[in-house]
Design a protein around this motif. Structure first.
Motif, PDB file in Angstrom:
ATOM      1  N   MET A   1       0.843  -1.194   0.000  1.00  0.00           N
ATOM      2  CA  MET A   1       0.000   0.000   0.000  1.00  0.00           C
ATOM      3  C   MET A   1       0.880   1.247   0.000  1.00  0.00           C
ATOM      4  O   MET A   1       1.754   1.390   0.854  1.00  0.00           O
ATOM      5  CB  MET A   1      -0.915  -0.001   1.240  1.00  0.00           C
ATOM      6  N   ASP A   2       0.649   2.147  -0.973  1.00  0.00           N
ATOM      7  CA  ASP A   2       1.434   3.372  -0.982  1.00  0.00           C
ATOM      8  C   ASP A   2       0.699   4.488  -0.237  1.00  0.00           C
ATOM      9  O   ASP A   2      -0.422   4.309   0.237  1.00  0.00           O
ATOM     10  CB  ASP A   2       1.786   3.787  -2.414  1.00  0.00           C
ATOM     11  N   ILE A   3       1.346   5.645  -0.147  1.00  0.00           N
ATOM     12  CA  ILE A   3       0.792   6.746   0.650  1.00  0.00           C
ATOM     13  C   ILE A   3      -0.548   7.235   0.091  1.00  0.00           C
ATOM     14  O   ILE A   3      -1.510   7.458   0.839  1.00  0.00           O
ATOM     15  CB  ILE A   3       1.808   7.909   0.719  1.00  0.00           C
ATOM     16  N   THR A  42      -4.600  -4.983   9.141  1.00  0.00           N
ATOM     17  CA  THR A  42      -4.027  -3.992  10.056  1.00  0.00           C
ATOM     18  C   THR A  42      -4.539  -2.594   9.736  1.00  0.00           C
ATOM     19  O   THR A  42      -4.918  -1.829  10.633  1.00  0.00           O
ATOM     20  CB  THR A  42      -2.487  -3.994   9.961  1.00  0.00           C
ATOM     21  N   PHE A  43      -4.577  -2.251   8.476  1.00  0.00           N
ATOM     22  CA  PHE A  43      -5.056  -0.934   8.055  1.00  0.00           C
ATOM     23  C   PHE A  43      -6.529  -0.759   8.429  1.00  0.00           C
ATOM     24  O   PHE A  43      -6.930   0.309   8.899  1.00  0.00           O
ATOM     25  CB  PHE A  43      -4.876  -0.771   6.542  1.00  0.00           C
ATOM     26  N   ASP A  44      -7.348  -1.802   8.215  1.00  0.00           N
ATOM     27  CA  ASP A  44      -8.773  -1.723   8.541  1.00  0.00           C
ATOM     28  C   ASP A  44      -8.985  -1.408  10.019  1.00  0.00           C
ATOM     29  O   ASP A  44      -9.822  -0.579  10.382  1.00  0.00           O
ATOM     30  CB  ASP A  44      -9.474  -3.036   8.192  1.00  0.00           C
ATOM     31  N   ILE A  45      -8.234  -2.085  10.880  1.00  0.00           N
ATOM     32  CA  ILE A  45      -8.353  -1.829  12.321  1.00  0.00           C
ATOM     33  C   ILE A  45      -7.978  -0.388  12.635  1.00  0.00           C
ATOM     34  O   ILE A  45      -8.683   0.312  13.376  1.00  0.00           O
ATOM     35  CB  ILE A  45      -7.432  -2.783  13.118  1.00  0.00           C
ATOM     36  N   ALA A  46      -6.879   0.073  12.063  1.00  0.00           N
ATOM     37  CA  ALA A  46      -6.375   1.421  12.353  1.00  0.00           C
ATOM     38  C   ALA A  46      -7.371   2.502  11.950  1.00  0.00           C
ATOM     39  O   ALA A  46      -7.650   3.424  12.725  1.00  0.00           O
ATOM     40  CB  ALA A  46      -5.040   1.635  11.642  1.00  0.00           C
ATOM     41  N   VAL A  47      -7.930   2.402  10.740  1.00  0.00           N
ATOM     42  CA  VAL A  47      -8.839   3.464  10.295  1.00  0.00           C
ATOM     43  C   VAL A  47     -10.184   3.377  11.018  1.00  0.00           C
ATOM     44  O   VAL A  47     -10.846   4.408  11.221  1.00  0.00           O
ATOM     45  CB  VAL A  47      -9.034   3.443   8.760  1.00  0.00           C
ATOM     46  N   ILE A 205       2.934  -3.727   7.355  1.00  0.00           N
ATOM     47  CA  ILE A 205       2.423  -2.591   6.586  1.00  0.00           C
ATOM     48  C   ILE A 205       3.334  -1.396   6.845  1.00  0.00           C
ATOM     49  O   ILE A 205       3.872  -1.228   7.949  1.00  0.00           O
ATOM     50  CB  ILE A 205       0.961  -2.244   6.983  1.00  0.00           C
ATOM     51  N   GLU A 206       3.525  -0.552   5.839  1.00  0.00           N
ATOM     52  CA  GLU A 206       4.352   0.640   6.003  1.00  0.00           C
ATOM     53  C   GLU A 206       3.633   1.653   6.897  1.00  0.00           C
ATOM     54  O   GLU A 206       2.415   1.837   6.797  1.00  0.00           O
ATOM     55  CB  GLU A 206       4.667   1.252   4.648  1.00  0.00           C
ATOM     56  N   MET A 208       3.851   5.076   7.168  1.00  0.00           N
ATOM     57  CA  MET A 208       3.364   6.354   6.657  1.00  0.00           C
ATOM     58  C   MET A 208       1.968   6.242   6.040  1.00  0.00           C
ATOM     59  O   MET A 208       1.087   7.059   6.355  1.00  0.00           O
ATOM     60  CB  MET A 208       4.354   6.950   5.652  1.00  0.00           C
ATOM     61  N   PRO A 209       1.689   5.258   5.157  1.00  0.00           N
ATOM     62  CA  PRO A 209       0.317   5.110   4.652  1.00  0.00           C
ATOM     63  C   PRO A 209      -0.681   4.845   5.777  1.00  0.00           C
ATOM     64  O   PRO A 209      -1.809   5.343   5.744  1.00  0.00           O
ATOM     65  CB  PRO A 209       0.426   3.903   3.713  1.00  0.00           C
ATOM     66  N   LEU A 210      -0.245   4.081   6.798  1.00  0.00           N
ATOM     67  CA  LEU A 210      -1.126   3.781   7.928  1.00  0.00           C
ATOM     68  C   LEU A 210      -1.459   5.047   8.704  1.00  0.00           C
ATOM     69  O   LEU A 210      -2.634   5.330   8.990  1.00  0.00           O
ATOM     70  CB  LEU A 210      -0.441   2.762   8.841  1.00  0.00           C
ATOM     71  N   PHE A 211      -0.430   5.840   9.024  1.00  0.00           N
ATOM     72  CA  PHE A 211      -0.638   7.060   9.804  1.00  0.00           C
ATOM     73  C   PHE A 211      -1.498   8.066   9.047  1.00  0.00           C
ATOM     74  O   PHE A 211      -2.459   8.624   9.598  1.00  0.00           O
ATOM     75  CB  PHE A 211       0.716   7.683  10.155  1.00  0.00           C
ATOM     76  N   LEU A 212      -1.163   8.307   7.789  1.00  0.00           N
ATOM     77  CA  LEU A 212      -1.925   9.282   6.996  1.00  0.00           C
ATOM     78  C   LEU A 212      -3.345   8.797   6.740  1.00  0.00           C
ATOM     79  O   LEU A 212      -4.286   9.598   6.673  1.00  0.00           O
ATOM     80  CB  LEU A 212      -1.201   9.567   5.683  1.00  0.00           C
ATOM     81  N   GLY A 213      -3.518   7.486   6.609  1.00  0.00           N
ATOM     82  CA  GLY A 213      -4.857   6.929   6.455  1.00  0.00           C
ATOM     83  C   GLY A 213      -5.701   7.169   7.693  1.00  0.00           C
ATOM     84  O   GLY A 213      -6.887   7.496   7.601  1.00  0.00           O
ATOM     85  N   MET A 214      -5.095   7.035   8.863  1.00  0.00           N
ATOM     86  CA  MET A 214      -5.816   7.287  10.119  1.00  0.00           C
ATOM     87  C   MET A 214      -6.205   8.757  10.247  1.00  0.00           C
ATOM     88  O   MET A 214      -7.325   9.085  10.648  1.00  0.00           O
ATOM     89  CB  MET A 214      -4.949   6.855  11.298  1.00  0.00           C
ATOM     90  N   VAL A 215      -5.264   9.648   9.914  1.00  0.00           N
ATOM     91  CA  VAL A 215      -5.558  11.090   9.967  1.00  0.00           C
ATOM     92  C   VAL A 215      -6.706  11.428   9.013  1.00  0.00           C
ATOM     93  O   VAL A 215      -7.641  12.154   9.369  1.00  0.00           O
ATOM     94  CB  VAL A 215      -4.303  11.912   9.615  1.00  0.00           C
ATOM     95  N   ALA A 216      -6.631  10.885   7.802  1.00  0.00           N
ATOM     96  CA  ALA A 216      -7.679  11.142   6.805  1.00  0.00           C
ATOM     97  C   ALA A 216      -9.024  10.603   7.266  1.00  0.00           C
ATOM     98  O   ALA A 216     -10.070  11.246   7.069  1.00  0.00           O
ATOM     99  CB  ALA A 216      -7.286  10.503   5.465  1.00  0.00           C
ATOM    100  N   ALA A 217      -9.029   9.423   7.901  1.00  0.00           N
ATOM    101  CA  ALA A 217     -10.275   8.821   8.382  1.00  0.00           C
ATOM    102  C   ALA A 217     -10.896   9.655   9.498  1.00  0.00           C
ATOM    103  O   ALA A 217     -12.118   9.869   9.530  1.00  0.00           O
ATOM    104  CB  ALA A 217     -10.010   7.399   8.873  1.00  0.00           C
ATOM    105  N   ALA A 218     -10.059  10.150  10.419  1.00  0.00           N
ATOM    106  CA  ALA A 218     -10.564  10.949  11.531  1.00  0.00           C
ATOM    107  C   ALA A 218     -11.159  12.273  11.045  1.00  0.00           C
ATOM    108  O   ALA A 218     -12.258  12.671  11.458  1.00  0.00           O
ATOM    109  CB  ALA A 218      -9.441  11.210  12.538  1.00  0.00           C
TER     110      ALA A 218
END
Length: 262
Positions: A1-3, A42-47, A205-206, A208-218
Protein backbone atom coordinates in the motif's frame (compact mmCIF):
# COMPACT_ATOMS: atom_id res chain seq x y z
CA UNK A 1 0.00 0.00 0.00
CA UNK A 2 1.43 3.37 -0.98
CA UNK A 3 0.79 6.75 0.65
CA UNK A 4 -1.86 7.88 -1.83
CA UNK A 5 -3.79 4.64 -1.47
CA UNK A 6 -3.62 4.97 2.32
CA UNK A 7 -5.03 8.51 2.22
CA UNK A 8 -7.78 7.57 -0.25
CA UNK A 9 -8.84 4.54 1.80
CA UNK A 10 -8.74 6.64 4.98
CA UNK A 11 -11.03 9.27 3.47
CA UNK A 12 -13.36 6.57 2.17
CA UNK A 13 -13.49 4.94 5.60
CA UNK A 14 -14.20 8.21 7.39
CA UNK A 15 -16.96 9.26 5.02
CA UNK A 16 -18.67 5.91 4.61
CA UNK A 17 -18.53 4.98 8.31
CA UNK A 18 -21.04 7.72 9.09
CA UNK A 19 -22.80 8.31 5.78
CA UNK A 20 -25.38 5.57 5.17
CA UNK A 21 -23.55 3.90 2.27
CA UNK A 22 -21.49 1.19 4.05
CA UNK A 23 -17.86 1.60 5.09
CA UNK A 24 -16.88 -2.08 4.99
CA UNK A 25 -18.45 -2.47 1.55
CA UNK A 26 -16.45 0.45 0.17
CA UNK A 27 -13.22 -0.73 1.77
CA UNK A 28 -13.61 -4.20 0.28
CA UNK A 29 -14.47 -2.67 -3.11
CA UNK A 30 -11.50 -0.27 -3.21
CA UNK A 31 -9.08 -2.85 -1.87
CA UNK A 32 -10.14 -5.01 -4.81
CA UNK A 33 -9.73 -2.10 -7.22
CA UNK A 34 -6.25 -1.30 -5.85
CA UNK A 35 -5.33 -4.99 -5.74
CA UNK A 36 -4.29 -4.78 -2.08
CA UNK A 37 -3.56 -7.91 -0.08
CA UNK A 38 -0.69 -7.19 2.33
CA UNK A 39 -1.46 -5.35 5.58
CA UNK A 40 -5.13 -4.86 4.74
CA UNK A 41 -6.41 -6.21 8.07
CA UNK A 42 -4.03 -3.99 10.06
CA UNK A 43 -5.06 -0.93 8.05
CA UNK A 44 -8.77 -1.72 8.54
CA UNK A 45 -8.35 -1.83 12.32
CA UNK A 46 -6.38 1.42 12.35
CA UNK A 47 -8.84 3.46 10.30
CA UNK A 48 -11.82 2.06 12.20
CA UNK A 49 -10.23 3.21 15.46
CA UNK A 50 -9.45 6.59 13.88
CA UNK A 51 -13.14 7.16 13.19
CA UNK A 52 -13.73 6.98 16.95
CA UNK A 53 -11.83 10.27 17.21
CA UNK A 54 -14.50 11.84 15.01
CA UNK A 55 -17.33 10.46 17.17
CA UNK A 56 -15.66 11.66 20.37
CA UNK A 57 -15.02 15.11 18.89
CA UNK A 58 -18.65 15.61 17.82
CA UNK A 59 -20.35 13.94 20.78
CA UNK A 60 -17.84 14.79 23.51
CA UNK A 61 -20.54 16.29 25.77
CA UNK A 62 -22.62 13.10 25.58
CA UNK A 63 -19.55 10.94 26.20
CA UNK A 64 -18.45 13.02 29.21
CA UNK A 65 -21.98 12.78 30.59
CA UNK A 66 -21.97 8.99 30.11
CA UNK A 67 -18.64 8.72 31.96
CA UNK A 68 -19.93 10.90 34.80
CA UNK A 69 -23.24 8.99 34.97
CA UNK A 70 -22.53 5.36 34.01
CA UNK A 71 -26.03 4.30 35.06
CA UNK A 72 -27.92 7.00 33.17
CA UNK A 73 -30.69 6.03 30.77
CA UNK A 74 -28.58 6.87 27.70
CA UNK A 75 -25.79 4.61 28.96
CA UNK A 76 -28.23 1.76 29.55
CA UNK A 77 -29.78 2.23 26.10
CA UNK A 78 -26.33 1.95 24.51
CA UNK A 79 -25.46 -1.16 26.56
CA UNK A 80 -28.80 -2.84 25.78
CA UNK A 81 -28.46 -1.96 22.08
CA UNK A 82 -24.93 -3.33 21.93
CA UNK A 83 -25.74 -6.79 23.34
CA UNK A 84 -27.81 -8.13 20.38
CA UNK A 85 -25.27 -6.69 17.94
CA UNK A 86 -22.43 -8.58 19.60
CA UNK A 87 -24.50 -11.76 19.73
CA UNK A 88 -25.28 -11.60 16.00
CA UNK A 89 -21.69 -10.71 15.12
CA UNK A 90 -20.37 -13.66 17.13
CA UNK A 91 -22.86 -16.09 15.59
CA UNK A 92 -22.15 -15.00 12.01
CA UNK A 93 -18.43 -14.24 12.31
CA UNK A 94 -17.16 -17.00 9.98
CA UNK A 95 -19.81 -16.28 7.33
CA UNK A 96 -19.05 -12.54 7.40
CA UNK A 97 -15.30 -13.11 7.12
CA UNK A 98 -15.83 -15.28 4.04
CA UNK A 99 -18.03 -12.61 2.44
CA UNK A 100 -15.50 -9.87 3.23
CA UNK A 101 -12.70 -11.83 1.60
CA UNK A 102 -14.65 -12.82 -1.50
CA UNK A 103 -16.84 -9.74 -1.95
CA UNK A 104 -19.43 -12.10 -3.43
CA UNK A 105 -22.43 -10.36 -1.87
CA UNK A 106 -21.33 -6.71 -2.28
CA UNK A 107 -23.52 -5.73 -5.21
CA UNK A 108 -26.75 -7.12 -3.79
CA UNK A 109 -26.04 -5.67 -0.35
CA UNK A 110 -25.43 -2.16 -1.73
CA UNK A 111 -28.82 -2.41 -3.44
CA UNK A 112 -30.44 -3.64 -0.20
CA UNK A 113 -28.92 -0.64 1.59
CA UNK A 114 -30.54 1.62 -1.00
CA UNK A 115 -33.92 -0.01 -0.44
CA UNK A 116 -33.56 0.45 3.33
CA UNK A 117 -32.76 4.16 2.92
CA UNK A 118 -35.66 4.60 0.51
CA UNK A 119 -38.06 2.93 2.92
CA UNK A 120 -36.75 4.88 5.93
CA UNK A 121 -37.94 8.17 4.43
CA UNK A 122 -41.52 6.88 4.28
CA UNK A 123 -41.62 6.14 8.01
CA UNK A 124 -43.71 8.52 10.10
CA UNK A 125 -41.89 9.08 13.39
CA UNK A 126 -43.59 9.60 16.75
CA UNK A 127 -41.03 12.20 17.84
CA UNK A 128 -39.65 10.07 20.68
CA UNK A 129 -36.57 11.53 22.33
CA UNK A 130 -34.18 10.04 24.87
CA UNK A 131 -36.77 10.08 27.68
CA UNK A 132 -39.42 8.28 25.61
CA UNK A 133 -37.09 5.69 24.06
CA UNK A 134 -37.52 2.27 25.67
CA UNK A 135 -35.16 -0.65 26.21
CA UNK A 136 -37.21 -2.58 23.65
CA UNK A 137 -36.42 0.17 21.13
CA UNK A 138 -32.72 -0.18 21.93
CA UNK A 139 -32.84 -3.97 21.47
CA UNK A 140 -34.46 -3.71 18.05
CA UNK A 141 -32.03 -0.99 16.92
CA UNK A 142 -29.21 -3.21 18.18
CA UNK A 143 -30.57 -6.10 16.11
CA UNK A 144 -30.60 -3.81 13.08
CA UNK A 145 -26.98 -2.92 13.79
CA UNK A 146 -26.17 -6.64 14.04
CA UNK A 147 -27.68 -7.30 10.62
CA UNK A 148 -25.52 -4.48 9.26
CA UNK A 149 -22.32 -6.47 9.88
CA UNK A 150 -22.93 -7.81 6.36
CA UNK A 151 -20.17 -6.23 4.22
CA UNK A 152 -22.19 -3.71 2.20
CA UNK A 153 -25.18 -3.16 4.48
CA UNK A 154 -24.77 0.31 6.01
CA UNK A 155 -24.54 0.30 9.82
CA UNK A 156 -25.57 3.93 10.17
CA UNK A 157 -28.29 3.53 7.54
CA UNK A 158 -29.85 0.48 9.15
CA UNK A 159 -29.65 1.76 12.73
CA UNK A 160 -31.14 5.13 11.79
CA UNK A 161 -33.88 3.38 9.79
CA UNK A 162 -34.54 1.09 12.77
CA UNK A 163 -34.68 4.08 15.10
CA UNK A 164 -37.13 5.91 12.84
CA UNK A 165 -39.24 2.75 12.59
CA UNK A 166 -39.42 2.67 16.41
CA UNK A 167 -40.65 6.27 16.43
CA UNK A 168 -37.49 8.10 17.49
CA UNK A 169 -37.22 11.64 16.22
CA UNK A 170 -34.60 12.25 13.56
CA UNK A 171 -32.20 14.12 15.85
CA UNK A 172 -32.08 11.43 18.52
CA UNK A 173 -32.10 8.64 15.92
CA UNK A 174 -28.84 10.01 14.48
CA UNK A 175 -27.31 10.75 17.87
CA UNK A 176 -28.10 7.30 19.22
CA UNK A 177 -26.84 5.61 16.03
CA UNK A 178 -23.46 7.33 16.23
CA UNK A 179 -23.03 6.74 19.98
CA UNK A 180 -24.00 3.10 19.47
CA UNK A 181 -21.12 2.75 17.03
CA UNK A 182 -18.49 3.32 19.75
CA UNK A 183 -18.61 -0.07 21.56
CA UNK A 184 -19.04 -1.93 18.26
CA UNK A 185 -16.01 -0.29 16.63
CA UNK A 186 -13.95 -1.05 19.75
CA UNK A 187 -15.17 -4.66 19.85
CA UNK A 188 -14.51 -5.19 16.14
CA UNK A 189 -11.00 -3.72 16.45
CA UNK A 190 -10.24 -5.93 19.45
CA UNK A 191 -11.49 -9.04 17.66
CA UNK A 192 -9.53 -8.28 14.49
CA UNK A 193 -6.48 -7.46 16.61
CA UNK A 194 -6.61 -10.88 18.26
CA UNK A 195 -6.85 -12.50 14.84
CA UNK A 196 -3.76 -10.56 13.73
CA UNK A 197 -1.80 -11.74 16.76
CA UNK A 198 -2.52 -15.32 15.69
CA UNK A 199 -1.43 -14.52 12.12
CA UNK A 200 1.64 -12.31 12.54
CA UNK A 201 2.37 -12.25 8.82
CA UNK A 202 -0.70 -10.05 8.26
CA UNK A 203 0.65 -7.27 10.47
CA UNK A 204 3.23 -6.09 7.90
CA UNK A 205 2.42 -2.59 6.59
CA UNK A 206 4.35 0.64 6.00
CA UNK A 207 3.81 3.19 8.75
CA UNK A 208 3.36 6.35 6.66
CA UNK A 209 0.32 5.11 4.65
CA UNK A 210 -1.13 3.78 7.93
CA UNK A 211 -0.64 7.06 9.80
CA UNK A 212 -1.93 9.28 7.00
CA UNK A 213 -4.86 6.93 6.46
CA UNK A 214 -5.82 7.29 10.12
CA UNK A 215 -5.56 11.09 9.97
CA UNK A 216 -7.68 11.14 6.81
CA UNK A 217 -10.28 8.82 8.38
CA UNK A 218 -10.56 10.95 11.53
CA UNK A 219 -10.92 14.26 9.66
CA UNK A 220 -13.31 13.00 6.98
CA UNK A 221 -15.31 11.14 9.64
CA UNK A 222 -15.77 14.35 11.63
CA UNK A 223 -17.17 16.21 8.64
CA UNK A 224 -19.28 13.21 7.62
CA UNK A 225 -21.00 13.17 11.03
CA UNK A 226 -21.66 16.91 10.89
CA UNK A 227 -23.03 16.58 7.35
CA UNK A 228 -25.20 13.60 8.29
CA UNK A 229 -26.74 15.45 11.24
CA UNK A 230 -27.74 18.28 8.91
CA UNK A 231 -29.12 15.86 6.31
CA UNK A 232 -31.28 14.13 8.89
CA UNK A 233 -32.54 17.44 10.23
CA UNK A 234 -33.40 19.01 6.87
CA UNK A 235 -32.58 16.63 4.04
CA UNK A 236 -33.62 13.32 2.59
CA UNK A 237 -31.99 9.89 3.02
CA UNK A 238 -33.20 8.89 -0.42
CA UNK A 239 -30.45 10.97 -2.00
CA UNK A 240 -28.00 8.35 -0.70
CA UNK A 241 -30.11 5.49 -2.02
CA UNK A 242 -29.57 6.62 -5.63
CA UNK A 243 -25.82 6.38 -5.14
CA UNK A 244 -25.83 2.85 -3.67
CA UNK A 245 -28.36 1.66 -6.28
CA UNK A 246 -25.97 2.70 -9.06
CA UNK A 247 -22.89 1.38 -7.26
CA UNK A 248 -24.58 -1.91 -6.44
CA UNK A 249 -25.76 -2.29 -10.03
CA UNK A 250 -22.23 -1.73 -11.36
CA UNK A 251 -20.77 -4.27 -8.93
CA UNK A 252 -23.42 -6.86 -9.87
CA UNK A 253 -22.67 -6.33 -13.57
CA UNK A 254 -18.98 -6.86 -12.93
CA UNK A 255 -19.63 -9.96 -10.85
CA UNK A 256 -21.94 -11.50 -13.45
CA UNK A 257 -20.37 -10.49 -16.76
CA UNK A 258 -17.09 -8.57 -16.78
CA UNK A 259 -15.09 -9.98 -13.84
CA UNK A 260 -12.70 -7.03 -13.81
CA UNK A 261 -12.52 -6.80 -10.03
CA UNK A 262 -14.65 -9.75 -8.87
Amino acid sequence: MDILQGIILGIIQGLTEFLPISSSGHLVLFQQIFGLKEGVATFDIAVHLATLIAVVAVFRKDIIEIIKNPFSKLTLLIVVGTIPTLAIAFALKNIIEDLLHSGASLGIEFIVTGLILWFAESIKTKNKGEKETTMADAVLIGIAQGIAIMPAISRSGLTIAGALFRGLNREFAARFSFLLSIPIILAAAADEGLDLIKDKASVQIEMMPLFLGMVAAAISGYFAIKFMLKILAKGNLRSFSYYVFVLGGLVVLDQLFFHIYF
